[in-house]
Design an enzyme around this catalytic site. Structure first.
Site, PDB file in Angstrom:
ATOM      1  N   GLN A  73      -0.962   8.176  29.178  1.00 19.29           N
ATOM      2  CA  GLN A  73      -0.446   8.067  28.002  1.00 19.29           C
ATOM      3  C   GLN A  73      -0.956   8.823  26.624  1.00 19.29           C
ATOM      4  O   GLN A  73      -2.426   8.857  26.844  1.00 19.29           O
ATOM      5  CB  GLN A  73       0.020   6.645  27.598  1.00 19.29           C
ATOM      6  N   LYS A 132       4.061  -5.547  30.198  1.00 20.36           N
ATOM      7  CA  LYS A 132       5.409  -4.966  29.525  1.00 20.36           C
ATOM      8  C   LYS A 132       6.261  -4.136  30.378  1.00 20.36           C
ATOM      9  O   LYS A 132       7.727  -4.336  30.493  1.00 20.36           O
ATOM     10  CB  LYS A 132       5.269  -4.073  28.228  1.00 20.36           C
ATOM     11  N   SER A 183      -0.771   9.410  20.322  1.00 23.53           N
ATOM     12  CA  SER A 183       0.127   9.392  19.536  1.00 23.53           C
ATOM     13  C   SER A 183       0.799   7.741  19.982  1.00 23.53           C
ATOM     14  O   SER A 183       1.163   7.065  18.839  1.00 23.53           O
ATOM     15  CB  SER A 183       1.292  10.235  19.461  1.00 23.53           C
ATOM     16  N   GLY A 184       0.545   7.180  20.806  1.00 23.61           N
ATOM     17  CA  GLY A 184       1.138   6.048  21.301  1.00 23.61           C
ATOM     18  C   GLY A 184       0.214   4.890  20.242  1.00 23.61           C
ATOM     19  O   GLY A 184       0.701   3.738  20.160  1.00 23.61           O
ATOM     20  N   ARG A 211       0.826  -1.160   0.108  1.00 29.57           N
ATOM     21  CA  ARG A 211      -0.121  -0.127  -0.186  1.00 29.57           C
ATOM     22  C   ARG A 211       0.682   1.166   0.025  1.00 29.57           C
ATOM     23  O   ARG A 211       0.550   2.279  -0.566  1.00 29.57           O
ATOM     24  CB  ARG A 211      -0.907  -0.019   1.266  1.00 29.57           C
ATOM     25  N   SER A 212       2.043   1.374   0.538  1.00 22.73           N
ATOM     26  CA  SER A 212       2.757   2.448   0.888  1.00 22.73           C
ATOM     27  C   SER A 212       3.804   2.515  -0.064  1.00 22.73           C
ATOM     28  O   SER A 212       4.570   3.547  -0.516  1.00 22.73           O
ATOM     29  CB  SER A 212       3.311   2.622   2.210  1.00 22.73           C
ATOM     30  N   ARG A 229      11.247  -9.019  22.161  1.00 27.57           N
ATOM     31  CA  ARG A 229      11.698  -8.279  23.232  1.00 27.57           C
ATOM     32  C   ARG A 229      12.336  -9.379  24.234  1.00 27.57           C
ATOM     33  O   ARG A 229      13.128  -9.248  24.956  1.00 27.57           O
ATOM     34  CB  ARG A 229      10.573  -7.361  23.647  1.00 27.57           C
ATOM     35  N   CYS A 234       7.358   1.848  24.957  1.00 22.83           N
ATOM     36  CA  CYS A 234       7.852   3.404  24.869  1.00 22.83           C
ATOM     37  C   CYS A 234       7.612   3.579  26.580  1.00 22.83           C
ATOM     38  O   CYS A 234       8.521   4.338  27.188  1.00 22.83           O
ATOM     39  CB  CYS A 234       6.742   4.382  24.151  1.00 22.83           C
ATOM     40  N   HIS A 276       4.251  10.870  26.927  1.00 26.42           N
ATOM     41  CA  HIS A 276       3.683  10.075  27.777  1.00 26.42           C
ATOM     42  C   HIS A 276       4.075  10.635  29.288  1.00 26.42           C
ATOM     43  O   HIS A 276       5.447  11.303  29.284  1.00 26.42           O
ATOM     44  CB  HIS A 276       3.897   8.559  27.758  1.00 26.42           C
TER      45      HIS A 276
END
Lengths: 338, 338
Positions: free
Chosen positions: B155, B212, B158-159, B37-38, B98, B128, B241
């Protein structure tokens, strides 16, 4: 019952008028008081109009049974004698008398009986953030004594009054329109921001709001050594405060026992079904009476710890409703002459 | 250095392009990758236009030294072998790897050397909320080992990506205009609300976001028994945040020592002058690199406790900047062929 509302034009005063119409509280006569500026304004109550009188050093409180006072600490101090001199009970929403040893500080679900011993005829209504927290702490404390509390608050603009709510909405509108937002009611722009600063800073670098949660919780809960560390934060919400709370109890309390205690506790409504995305939020708590509790779970950092989330409309349970409930409690116990 | 950005059109991908232009990082060649798509979109970098190529199972990563990857966990898993097969180091922003024992999880200010041992050539960028917390915990932990953490987060939208920021602004606009706000990106309306629910719920009724913070903190800080209980809350803020943090250390740490440690800690800027209303806020942290720390004070509920407030732009330090700093650290240590 002959009822007075002092500070009738303010956000909490207006909520008193609303609450008294909604709850089962007998009002035979109503008198409204305010500053010289608001004197003469008219407000409807149960079909009649009432005019705000200026609060003066006179005998206007003769015959009043209960006065709900919310006009700031200075006014409360200055007029306490005027209000109570003919026998009226003053239920005061300011912080002026809260920590006085001879003034009970009351949340009916927690320490209603304290209201029955008010030698100065003054009863103090606690700070809004404390009220909603102790309503939620009380059922846990009945299972095992709470030793320690950590609490982070998410406090609505309305805690700073009606004009503060308008300012928040206007800031959002101004920013949408590419204009500079006006900042008057808070230290900084609140729209799209959070401000970790409510009331003035104390010597220990906590704010007065945070220390109210420390001292008032001790007094209301009759727990002189409960330890409360709070961080109080203003968020861009119109009405209803939220609190993330961790408690440490003397003995471990299971999540199941806690949920059961919340479910049956007076003043608490448990909304705790994560699988269905059900948890308390300020958007749905505005104009409601209960303290909503959810996200109940173990404090995974402490085997004697629990954590949960509490939301309540701080103008209702945090102010006007709690004060009216104090009067109701006293009425039921036969405290009034009428 | 030959650099690739995977997920170039996303909020973090765009931030990678910005950060790489701003910091002192040598880019000889740049390749941009994205979904079908991009593919074909063009982005400017240091005066030249670069076209997004579709990420495929081919040899497009031949000659690449470092690939910054932020296209979701599934894409990371599916293309890790493609990205690393010719020797490129993959710095992955997703949660896919992670907790893998053979994948270092790195915040350069805290455990930069872990990046030097990456047998699979994959290095994970932490969540984050965890990044900004451990940057603030590290200086305290150097004074006395941290045993326990309580953290409540505030938070930003934009997260959840660029579209979530747009939705928040559009909700505020719609509400100003008396229209029904659209709710697509979050479980509920975020404007004038706070939502105690980020990522999915786990069996212990914590969210994945909250867990997390538990697991990643242990791994990054090399503290296998540090206990972290988090409540993660979405607030109507656009970017950056905030976190209210309480720590318990093995030995008491004074507020003065903590302030001094924050002042000299890499990646931390101390803003802590309550008398002048100076404390960190998301409004002023957006688009900035540091983790801002303030409101440092004793935890009055715990003689071995401290509490403070940390704010950081989670797209920068919480994502793109931290990943680039990992690459910088490795470059300084001679990890790359060029």
């Amino acid at each position: 019952m002959n009822v007075a509302i002092v500070g009738a034009s303010g956000a909490v005063g207006q909520e008193f008028i609303k609450v008294l119409q909604q709850v089962d509280f007998p009002v035979d006569n109503l008198k409204l008081f305010g500053s010289a500026r608001s004197a003469g304004r008219k407000y409807a109550f149960r079909g009649n109009d009432y005019t705000v009188e200026e609060l003066c050093d006179n005998d206007a409180f003769k015959g009043i049974d209960v006065a709900f006072v919310s006009a700031g600490g200075d006014t409360s101090k200055r007029f306490a004698e005027v209000i109570t001199r003919h026998g009226a009970v003053m239920i005061d929403n300011s912080s002026a008398f809260r920590m006085d040893a001879d003034v009970p500080l009351v949340v009916p679900e927690v320490n209603g009986d304290d209201a029955l011993n008010a030698p100065r005829r003054i009863i103090a209504n606690p700070n809004c953030t404390t009220i909603q927290m102790v309503v939620a702490l009380a059922p846990i404390n009945r299972l095992s004594e709470i030793k320690r509390v950590h609490v982070a608050t998410y406090q609505a603009a309305s805690g700073a009054g009606a004009a503060a709510m308008d300012e928040l909405v206007d800031q959002a509108r101004a920013l949408s329109a590419g204009e500079q937002p006006k900042v008057e009611r808070f230290a900084y722009q609140l729209a799209y921001n959070v401000i970790p600063h409510i009331d003035v800073f104390q010597d220990n670098d906590y704010t007065k709001e945070e220390m109210k949660m420390y001292y008032e919780t001790r007094k209301i809960m009759h727990l002189p050594s409960i330890e409360v560390s709070a961080t109080c934060v203003r968020v861009p919400v119109l009405r209803a405060h939220s609190e993330a709370i961790w408690v440490e109890t003397a003995e471990p309390v299971s999540v199941e026992a806690a949920r059961e205690a919340f479910s049956s506790a007076p003043g608490v409504v448990l909304i705790d079904n994560p699988a269905e995305k059900q948890y308390p939020m300020p958007l749905f708590a505005a104009d409601c009476d209960p303290v909503y509790v959810g996200r109940v779970r173990r404090d995974i950092s402490n085997e004697r710890g629990l954590t949960f989330w509490a939301v309540s409309d701080q103008i209702r349970k945090g102010a006007a409703l709690n004060a009216v409930q104090i009067a109701q409690y006293m009425l039921d116990k036969g405290c009034f002459r009428h």
